[in-house]
Design a protein around this motif. Structure first.
Motif, PDB file in Angstrom:
ATOM      1  N   LYS A  75     -17.497  25.548  -3.683  1.00  8.88           N
ATOM      2  CA  LYS A  75     -16.259  24.861  -3.294  1.00  8.88           C
ATOM      3  C   LYS A  75     -15.682  24.080  -4.469  1.00  8.88           C
ATOM      4  O   LYS A  75     -14.479  24.086  -4.711  1.00  8.88           O
ATOM      5  N   THR A  76     -16.571  23.406  -5.205  1.00 14.35           N
ATOM      6  CA  THR A  76     -16.123  22.649  -6.366  1.00 14.35           C
ATOM      7  C   THR A  76     -15.542  23.579  -7.426  1.00 14.35           C
ATOM      8  O   THR A  76     -14.506  23.289  -8.030  1.00 14.35           O
ATOM      9  N   GLY A  77     -16.206  24.715  -7.639  1.00 14.27           N
ATOM     10  CA  GLY A  77     -15.740  25.666  -8.634  1.00 14.27           C
ATOM     11  C   GLY A  77     -14.385  26.278  -8.295  1.00 14.27           C
ATOM     12  O   GLY A  77     -13.625  26.634  -9.190  1.00 14.27           O
ATOM     13  N   LEU A  78     -14.084  26.377  -7.007  1.00 15.71           N
ATOM     14  CA  LEU A  78     -12.820  26.973  -6.575  1.00 15.71           C
ATOM     15  C   LEU A  78     -11.751  25.925  -6.254  1.00 15.71           C
ATOM     16  O   LEU A  78     -10.719  26.246  -5.661  1.00 15.71           O
ATOM     17  N   GLN A  79     -12.005  24.702  -6.644  1.00 12.50           N
ATOM     18  CA  GLN A  79     -11.114  23.608  -6.270  1.00 12.50           C
ATOM     19  C   GLN A  79      -9.681  23.815  -6.758  1.00 12.50           C
ATOM     20  O   GLN A  79      -8.723  23.587  -6.018  1.00 12.50           O
ATOM     21  N   LYS A  80      -9.512  24.276  -7.996  1.00  9.38           N
ATOM     22  CA  LYS A  80      -8.158  24.450  -8.536  1.00  9.38           C
ATOM     23  C   LYS A  80      -7.405  25.557  -7.812  1.00  9.38           C
ATOM     24  O   LYS A  80      -6.208  25.445  -7.557  1.00  9.38           O
ATOM     25  N   THR A  81      -8.110  26.621  -7.470  1.00  2.00           N
ATOM     26  CA  THR A  81      -7.474  27.697  -6.706  1.00  2.00           C
ATOM     27  C   THR A  81      -7.068  27.203  -5.322  1.00  2.00           C
ATOM     28  O   THR A  81      -5.970  27.494  -4.830  1.00  2.00           O
ATOM     29  N   ARG A  82      -7.961  26.445  -4.697  1.00  2.00           N
ATOM     30  CA  ARG A  82      -7.679  25.937  -3.355  1.00  2.00           C
ATOM     31  C   ARG A  82      -6.470  25.008  -3.378  1.00  2.00           C
ATOM     32  O   ARG A  82      -5.619  25.045  -2.485  1.00  2.00           O
ATOM     33  N   LYS A  83      -6.380  24.167  -4.405  1.00  3.76           N
ATOM     34  CA  LYS A  83      -5.265  23.225  -4.487  1.00  3.76           C
ATOM     35  C   LYS A  83      -3.966  23.910  -4.876  1.00  3.76           C
ATOM     36  O   LYS A  83      -2.894  23.343  -4.679  1.00  3.76           O
ATOM     37  N   GLY A  84      -4.065  25.136  -5.410  1.00  2.39           N
ATOM     38  CA  GLY A  84      -2.874  25.878  -5.772  1.00  2.39           C
ATOM     39  C   GLY A  84      -2.363  26.712  -4.623  1.00  2.39           C
ATOM     40  O   GLY A  84      -1.525  26.273  -3.833  1.00  2.39           O
ATOM     41  N   PHE A  85      -2.916  27.872  -4.475  1.00  6.07           N
ATOM     42  CA  PHE A  85      -2.444  28.830  -3.470  1.00  6.07           C
ATOM     43  C   PHE A  85      -2.569  28.294  -2.047  1.00  6.07           C
ATOM     44  O   PHE A  85      -1.613  28.298  -1.268  1.00  6.07           O
ATOM     45  N   LEU A  86      -3.727  27.791  -1.698  1.00  4.69           N
ATOM     46  CA  LEU A  86      -3.941  27.403  -0.306  1.00  4.69           C
ATOM     47  C   LEU A  86      -3.245  26.095   0.059  1.00  4.69           C
ATOM     48  O   LEU A  86      -2.830  25.905   1.195  1.00  4.69           O
TER      49      LEU A  86
END
Length: 379
Positions: A75-86
């Motif tokens: 989850k931490t590693g995907l944080q930037k993606t989550r804050k972008g697209f999602l």
């Protein structure tokens, strides 16, 4: 049971150590009973299973704790993606409790401008609008759940873990990728993983044209404890690959990782050289390379899809490692690659540490991507 395995069980395993039955006994190879053991009262004889039950519960709890920690790291590693697209998805539905044409238009904008690829974006949008028309989706939260389920289904098509070490001879993996994709570091992490599993690993320093590439592989080999096969400066990569195959057969290696020269996917003459390396591997060991792994930098976004397609057309790619997910908001590209190319995603990289190269899990990836969005909507 090895000493390393005992250490991993932790304090509670050592506490319940007395009366423990070995792993060999659990698979049917029971040690012969001594006369003293046979003479023990029934009440004493039944104590061991109870201790085993407690120890099993502790081991299961330890494993669950490790899995939970791993998921939090993802989850931490995907944080930037989550804050972008999602996060953009969530903003499209902000303050809306019912679906209307305006929301669908916002959703189209979010999906098309995301890094999942235009083709995949419109497939997702078509599925949503079709279900809205049929009144199967009637609120924003239902749309998000549907998108999550669709993305999980797409990713599950490429969740094919790589199995190494089940054949009679060396398993040969040829690793491709453009310069800067994290190819050499990925090779080192894979090597470390298999060395830790007790396999003998050989590294072939086939990237003979990039400055310091051979030295970089040698440094990693020394750290991990792997044999490194290298040629002279500017040596023919195929000759290095051939020598690595000979060493692997003589030394009974389990895994050979062949580094190749990083190159742009648009340089077709250089692609021909990669084909030559592949043919050389097959001359020495039948069916080699058994895996052709393409390393892709996730920060390339939609260009990563084009890159993967071009490499695959030149040299059939059997697996993908998607790196640098922790440093980009474009991690959604794995959805586009999965949907358009259907090439197995073997690994994802979410950091610089050795254990930050993870086997790909469709369920964990989708859950990690959507977790914060779902939580924010519930709040």
């Amino acid at each position: 049971m090895s000493e390393d395995e005992k250490d991993k069980r932790g304090f509670f395993t050592r506490w319940f150590k007395k009366g423990q039955v070995s792993q060999e006994s659990s698979v049917g190879e029971f040690p012969a009973e001594s006369s003293e053991e046979a003479a023990q009262p029934a009440s004493v004889a039944t104590a061991a299973p109870a201790e085993q039950t407690i120890e099993g519960q502790v081991a299961e709890a330890d494993e669950n704790a490790v899995q939970k920690a791993g998921f939090l790291r993802l989850k931490t590693g995907l944080q930037k993606t989550r804050k972008g697209f999602l996060r953009s998805l969530d903003q499209a539905f902000l303050g809306k409790k019912e679906l209307d044409d305006q929301i669908v238009a916002r959703l189209e904008e979010v999906l098309v401008t995301a890094d999942i690829g235009v083709k995949t974006a419109y497939e997702l949008l078509e599925s949503v609008t079709d279900r809205v028309k049929r009144r199967e989706l009637d609120d924003p939260e239902a749309v998000i759940r549907h998108l999550k389920a669709m993305i999980k289904d797409i990713l599950s098509l490429v969740e094919v873990p790589l199995r190494v070490g089940y054949g009679s001879g060396p398993f040969v993996m040829m690793v491709l990728g453009v310069n800067g994709s994290g190819k050499t570091t990925t090779i080192a992490k894979i090597a470390a993983r298999h060395q830790a599993a007790g396999r003998k690993v050989i590294l072939a320093a086939g990237d003979t044209f990039r400055a310091a590439a051979v030295e970089q592989i040698q440094i990693w080999g020394d750290r991990i404890g792997c044999t490194v096969v290298k040629g002279k400066d500017k040596a023919d990569p195929s000759s290095v690959a051939f020598e690595a195959m000979e060493r692997a057969l003589v030394e009974h290696a389990d895994l050979v990782l062949v580094d190749t020269a990083g190159r742009l996917h648009t340089r077709l003459p250089l692609m021909e050289e990669l084909k030559k390396v592949g043919r050389t591997l097959g001359k020495k060991i039948p069916d080699a390379p058994h895996e052709t792994l393409l390393v892709i930098d996730a920060s390339m976004g939609q260009n990563a899809i084009l890159q993967a397609r071009t490499f695959n057309e030149a040299i059939p790619v059997t697996g993908i490692a998607l790196t640098k997910l922790d440093g980009t908001s474009k991690g959604g590209v794995v959805v586009g690659i999965s949907n358009e190319l259907r090439i197995p995603v073997r690994y994802i990289g979410i950091g610089e540490k050795m254990d930050d190269l993870r086997e790909f899990s469709a369920n964990d990836f989708a859950e990690a991507l959507f977790s914060e969005t779902e939580t924010s909507r519930k709040d």
